[in-house]
Each structure stands twice: as C-alpha cells, then as structure tokens.
Design a protein around this motif. Structure first.
Motif, PDB file in Angstrom:
ATOM      1  N   LEU A 288       0.843  -1.410   0.137  1.00  0.00           N
ATOM      2  CA  LEU A 288       0.102   0.150   0.011  1.00  0.00           C
ATOM      3  C   LEU A 288       0.837   1.296   0.176  1.00  0.00           C
ATOM      4  O   LEU A 288       0.696   2.329   0.308  1.00  0.00           O
ATOM      5  CB  LEU A 288      -1.094  -0.019   1.442  1.00  0.00           C
ATOM      6  CG  LEU A 288      -2.017  -1.129   1.086  1.00  0.00           C
ATOM      7  CD1 LEU A 288      -2.639  -1.566   2.518  1.00  0.00           C
ATOM      8  CD2 LEU A 288      -2.779  -1.183   0.191  1.00  0.00           C
TER       9      LEU A 288
ATOM     10  N   ASN B  11      -1.532   3.109   5.215  1.00  0.00           N
ATOM     11  CA  ASN B  11      -0.408   2.099   5.035  1.00  0.00           C
ATOM     12  C   ASN B  11      -0.286   1.150   6.389  1.00  0.00           C
ATOM     13  O   ASN B  11      -0.324  -0.010   6.235  1.00  0.00           O
ATOM     14  CB  ASN B  11       0.765   2.503   4.425  1.00  0.00           C
ATOM     15  CG  ASN B  11       1.985   1.419   3.844  1.00  0.00           C
ATOM     16  OD1 ASN B  11       1.524   0.111   3.977  1.00  0.00           O
ATOM     17  ND2 ASN B  11       2.834   1.780   3.166  1.00  0.00           N
TER      18      ASN B  11
ATOM     19  N   THR C 110      -1.432  -2.560   7.063  1.00  0.00           N
ATOM     20  CA  THR C 110      -0.454  -3.407   7.332  1.00  0.00           C
ATOM     21  C   THR C 110      -0.533  -4.250   8.615  1.00  0.00           C
ATOM     22  O   THR C 110      -0.357  -5.453   8.878  1.00  0.00           O
ATOM     23  CB  THR C 110       0.895  -2.628   7.053  1.00  0.00           C
ATOM     24  OG1 THR C 110       1.033  -2.331   5.790  1.00  0.00           O
ATOM     25  CG2 THR C 110       2.058  -3.733   7.262  1.00  0.00           C
TER      26      THR C 110
END
Length: 281
Positions: free
Chosen positions: A105, A113, A117
């Motif tokens: 991302l 992100n 994640t």
C-alpha cells in the motif's frame, strides 16, 4: 520438505551471507523450474505469486502446485504473495496457507499503509506466516530515472514504519523498477547502505529483472536479504515457446513446448542464484 515461512529462509540468508531469490511462479512448469534450480544450486528460495496471477489462477491452485513442487527438494522453500493489493487478497493467501504475504500500500498515505499492514500482521502472525510491506514507490521500468528516483524510500520513515507495523521484512525503493528498463538503472547504493544500517528488519529489493549483474552482486555483498525477480523468467518462458513454434509450427507437441519453457526458466533461475549465493559462507 514442507514449506517454511519467510523468516526461516531470511535467517538462513543472514547466517550464510546470501540473498534469497524471491522468484515469481504462475503454473506447474515455472514452479518445477524454480525448485529444480534451487535444488541444483543448494539454495533456499521463495516461490512468489504476483497479485494479478492470484486473481487469474486462484491462491488454492498455485498453493497446491507449490506444495507438490517442494517435495522434490530438501532445500528450504517459502511460498509468498507478491504485491498484495488489499487486506482481502492477503487474507485469501493466508487462508490457503501461503507462508508469506506482501501487502503493498505504498501508494497510499502513511497512516493508511500502517493501519492496513497492521491488520495483515495480526492475521498472519498467529498462523506463523511472515509479512512483507513496501515503503517508497517502486516504479515501472518504462519511467524516467527522475520519476524512479522520486519514489525513493525515506530512511527515517522506514525505521518508524517497521516499528509501527511489526512486519518481518521491508521492500524499499532505491532505483530498481519493475519490468524491462527503458534506461540503464541508477541504483542509489548510498541510500541502500543507510537503510540496511537504520532499519531493524531484513531489506528487500524488487525489480531484479534486467538489473545489471554487477549491480545485483554489489547489493548482495552489501547485505540485502531478498531480491524479487519475475519478468526475466516470464520473458524466457515466452521466448522458448516462440522458438519451438518457429521451428516446428503447428506440428510442435504440447509437451515439447512446455518442456522448452520450463528449461528456459530454470536456466535463468540458476544464473540468478549464482549471483545471489556468490558470497556464501
């Protein structure tokens, strides 16, 4: 031998001062070729599935092929999702017992992100599955050198990202790119050195296809843990098929065609592994 996770092959790489090849496989022939190369070179390997190929073939099909392929070697082999585009896609590979997944991302903002994640890490960690993420933008190889450089990974941000997410390895942007380069790549070795020193987890370099061998060798010597290669294998596969057709036309036997493709992929893999294991101890 059963598939192992990324951490196991990356620990092996650190101990023996090699770089693990993370090579893209799509079907039986590519998987067979890569496993045969790993066995002949006595090197661990990561069989990777590009995110679009997961959508095409299905994580379950490719995972089954990898499971059978690994029975033909005693080397450590991992199975991973390459450039996963969403939590949902990563979950499909986790559910099908891939041993590593990448969530990419990097094109999103930092907070998103990190948030997504973390979700992938939480999902995978309980099942012993490794997670890779990306920070900085690894461009396509038809971009200018200036465009590629604009996506370099920031070392300070990378250090924080690893701490904020708990990932097992980080893909970074240092001048390599995906595909066949329009211009001779310019690798920022100074930046790579800083990232290797400052970031706590293993460093991954993508865009290993068409990158000059001497530059790959320098990255290996510096200590990158994992190098991704895809395009070089698929181009060799296609060329071999075309050569059979050029020689025999429609009289070519399907087994002969696919065997030629498999042999071509294995030859490229052996060449890559010779470089990645050159400094083995």
């Amino acid at each position: 031998m059963a598939l192992v996770n990324y951490n196991e092959v990356l620990n092996y790489a650190r101990e023996h001062k090699i770089t693990v090849g993370a090579f893209n496989a799509l079907n039986m022939e590519t998987a067979q070729a890569l496993i045969s190369a790993a066995d002949k070179m006595r090197s661990p390997l990561i069989l990777q599935t590009y995110h679009a190929h997961v959508d095409y073939a299905g994580a379950d099909y490719i995972r089954a092929i990898a499971d059978v392929a690994t029975r033909h070697t005693d080397m450590k082999i991992a199975m991973g999702l390459d450039h996963g585009r969403s939590y949902e896609q990563a979950k499909s590979c986790v559910d099908n017992l891939y041993t590593g997944v990448m969530i990419d991302l990097a094109s999103e903002n930092y907070d998103f992100n990190v948030e997504e994640t973390r979700k992938v890490v939480a999902l995978a960690r309980g099942k012993g599955i490794s997670v890779e993420a990306e920070l900085g933008m690894i461009s396509d190889a038809d971009r200018s050198l200036e465009e590629i450089a604009a996506g370099y990974t920031d070392p300070v941000m990378a250090k924080s990202f690893v701490e904020d997410t708990g990932i097992d390895c980080l893909a970074v942007s240092i001048g390599t790119a995906h595909g066949i380069y329009k211009y001779t790549p310019k690798i920022n070795f100074d930046l790579l050195g800083i990232l290797l020193e400052e970031v706590a987890c293993p460093i991954v370099v993508h865009g290993g296809s068409n990158t000059p061998d001497e530059e790959v060798e320098r990255m290996v010597k510096m200590g990158i843990s994992k190098l991704n290669v895809g395009t070089d294998f698929f181009n060799a596969y296609k060329r071999a098929i075309c050569e059979v057709f050029e020689t025999k036309g429609e009289d070519a036997d399907i087994v002969e065609i696919m065997a030629a493709a498999r042999k071509a992929v294995e030859a490229v893999a052996i060449h890559k592994l010779e470089i990645l294991t050159k400094f083995r101890v």
